[in-house]
Enzyme design. Sequence first.
Site, PDB file in Angstrom:
ATOM      1  N   HIS A 151       0.821  -1.230   0.000  1.00 31.75           N
ATOM      2  CA  HIS A 151       0.000   0.000   0.000  1.00 31.75           C
ATOM      3  C   HIS A 151       0.850   1.273   0.000  1.00 31.75           C
ATOM      4  O   HIS A 151       0.314   2.368  -0.199  1.00 31.75           O
ATOM      5  CB  HIS A 151      -0.911   0.048   1.235  1.00 31.75           C
ATOM      6  CG  HIS A 151      -1.961  -1.018   1.259  1.00 31.75           C
ATOM      7  ND1 HIS A 151      -2.845  -1.220   0.220  1.00 31.75           N
ATOM      8  CD2 HIS A 151      -2.275  -1.954   2.212  1.00 31.75           C
ATOM      9  CE1 HIS A 151      -3.647  -2.235   0.536  1.00 31.75           C
ATOM     10  NE2 HIS A 151      -3.319  -2.697   1.725  1.00 31.75           N
ATOM     11  N   ASP A 176      -2.728 -10.735  -1.987  1.00 34.51           N
ATOM     12  CA  ASP A 176      -3.274 -10.182  -0.750  1.00 34.51           C
ATOM     13  C   ASP A 176      -4.728  -9.794  -1.016  1.00 34.51           C
ATOM     14  O   ASP A 176      -5.080  -9.381  -2.116  1.00 34.51           O
ATOM     15  CB  ASP A 176      -2.455  -8.951  -0.347  1.00 34.51           C
ATOM     16  CG  ASP A 176      -2.839  -8.387   1.015  1.00 34.51           C
ATOM     17  OD1 ASP A 176      -2.107  -8.651   1.988  1.00 34.51           O
ATOM     18  OD2 ASP A 176      -3.876  -7.687   1.104  1.00 34.51           O
ATOM     19  N   ASP A 182      -4.531 -12.734   3.843  1.00 33.71           N
ATOM     20  CA  ASP A 182      -5.742 -12.230   4.486  1.00 33.71           C
ATOM     21  C   ASP A 182      -7.012 -12.503   3.681  1.00 33.71           C
ATOM     22  O   ASP A 182      -8.098 -12.074   4.077  1.00 33.71           O
ATOM     23  CB  ASP A 182      -5.602 -10.737   4.834  1.00 33.71           C
ATOM     24  CG  ASP A 182      -4.926  -9.927   3.749  1.00 33.71           C
ATOM     25  OD1 ASP A 182      -4.694 -10.458   2.645  1.00 33.71           O
ATOM     26  OD2 ASP A 182      -4.639  -8.743   4.002  1.00 33.71           O
ATOM     27  N   HIS A 206      -6.344  -7.311  -0.161  1.00 33.18           N
ATOM     28  CA  HIS A 206      -6.489  -5.887  -0.467  1.00 33.18           C
ATOM     29  C   HIS A 206      -5.719  -5.550  -1.742  1.00 33.18           C
ATOM     30  O   HIS A 206      -4.649  -6.110  -1.992  1.00 33.18           O
ATOM     31  CB  HIS A 206      -5.941  -5.038   0.692  1.00 33.18           C
ATOM     32  CG  HIS A 206      -6.586  -5.336   2.000  1.00 33.18           C
ATOM     33  ND1 HIS A 206      -6.038  -6.213   2.926  1.00 33.18           N
ATOM     34  CD2 HIS A 206      -7.754  -4.902   2.533  1.00 33.18           C
ATOM     35  CE1 HIS A 206      -6.836  -6.296   3.978  1.00 33.18           C
ATOM     36  NE2 HIS A 206      -7.893  -5.516   3.770  1.00 33.18           N
TER      37      HIS A 206
HETATM   38 ZN   LIG Z   1      -4.110  -7.105   2.980  1.00 35.28          ZN
END
Ligand SMILES: [Zn+2]
Length: 324
Positions: free
Chosen positions: A126, A163, A250, A165
Site C-alpha cells: 500500500h 493479498d 488475508d 487488499h
Molecule cells: Zn491485505
Amino acid sequence: MTDLLLFHSDAQAQHRATTEHPERPERAAAVVDALRASSLAARLVERTPAPAERPWIEAVHAVDYVAQVEAASRAGGRMLDPDTFTTSASFRAALATSGAAVEGTRAVMSGEAKAAFVASRPPGHHAEHDRAMGFCLFDHVAVAARWAQQHAGVERVAIVDFDVHHGNGTQHLFERDPSVFYASLHQFPLYPGTGRAQERGVAEGEGATLNCPLPAGSDGTAWLAALEDHVLPALDRFRPQLLLISAGFDAHRDDPLAQTALVDDDFAALTAGLVELANGACGGRVVSVLEGGYDLTALAASATAHVAELLGCASASGDRSERS
Ligand SMILES: [Zn+2]
C-alpha cells in the site's frame, strides 16, 4: 543450489504499535515458527538480511518521504496515516524487509537459490511513492523489481499480488511502465478502494496492469479461476524474467480484515499455478514477500502451504491443519 532462502529480521520485532494493532510482530514469528516445525525445514536456508541501501529505496520512493520515515523513527515514532504507525525501530525494520526482498532477488538471479520467501514486516504494497499507507512504509516488491532491472540485467519483471487488499502502491508505482507487469487478485469493494478491472495501466503502461476484483464471499475456486483465466495467460504473453509475489494471506476465511473464503490449500493452489508459470517463463525464479494475514493460525498454515509449493513440494500438506 539452495532450495529456498527464508529471510527474517530481528528489527521487525520492535516494530510494534503502542496500542492493539492487527499488524504485529507475532505475525512474522508465527510464519517462521511454522516453517521451522514443518517437514520443509531441512530445505530452507534461513538468512538475516542486511538493510536495503538507501538508493534502492529511493529508486521507487521520494527522497523526502524516505527522510520523513527515518525522522519519524529517530523521534521515537508517530502515526504516518490513520492506520500506519512507526516506532524507533520502524525505519530499520522497513529497510531490513526491503533488503531481504533485494537479497532474495540477487540470490535467485545469480542461481544461488531457486526461490526466496521474506517473512518480515511491515508489509509494503500500500505504500505510495511519497506517503505511508495501510500499515506499509516502503514497497518491498517494488524496490526488488527496480533493483533487478538496475542491478541484475532484468528487463521484464512480473509482480503478482494475492493479498485480499488491492496493492495500490505497487500499481501506482508501475502503472506507466510497460516493463513491470502488475497483477492483483483482491476483494472488491474493500480498502483501499482501487483495483477496478478498468484500471489497466496508464499511457505506455497500458495493458501492463491487470486487476481481478472479486466480491466478498468469493472462495478459492473463484480466485483460482481468476488466476487461471486472466493472470496466467497475461503473464505467459508478458514473458517475465523474474516473478515477484506479494503474498498476503488475508483472503483466508478466518481473517478478521476481509470477507473472502479461502482455506489453507487454496494458497497452495494459487502458488502452484504461479510456480508452473515461472518454471516455463523464467527458470522458476520466484521471490515472495509477506504482505497481510492477520489470523495467526490461518497465516502460519497458509504461508507454509505457499512455501511448500515454492519448493515444488506439495507433500508438506501433511503439516497443514485439519481445518482446511
Ligand atoms: Zn491485505
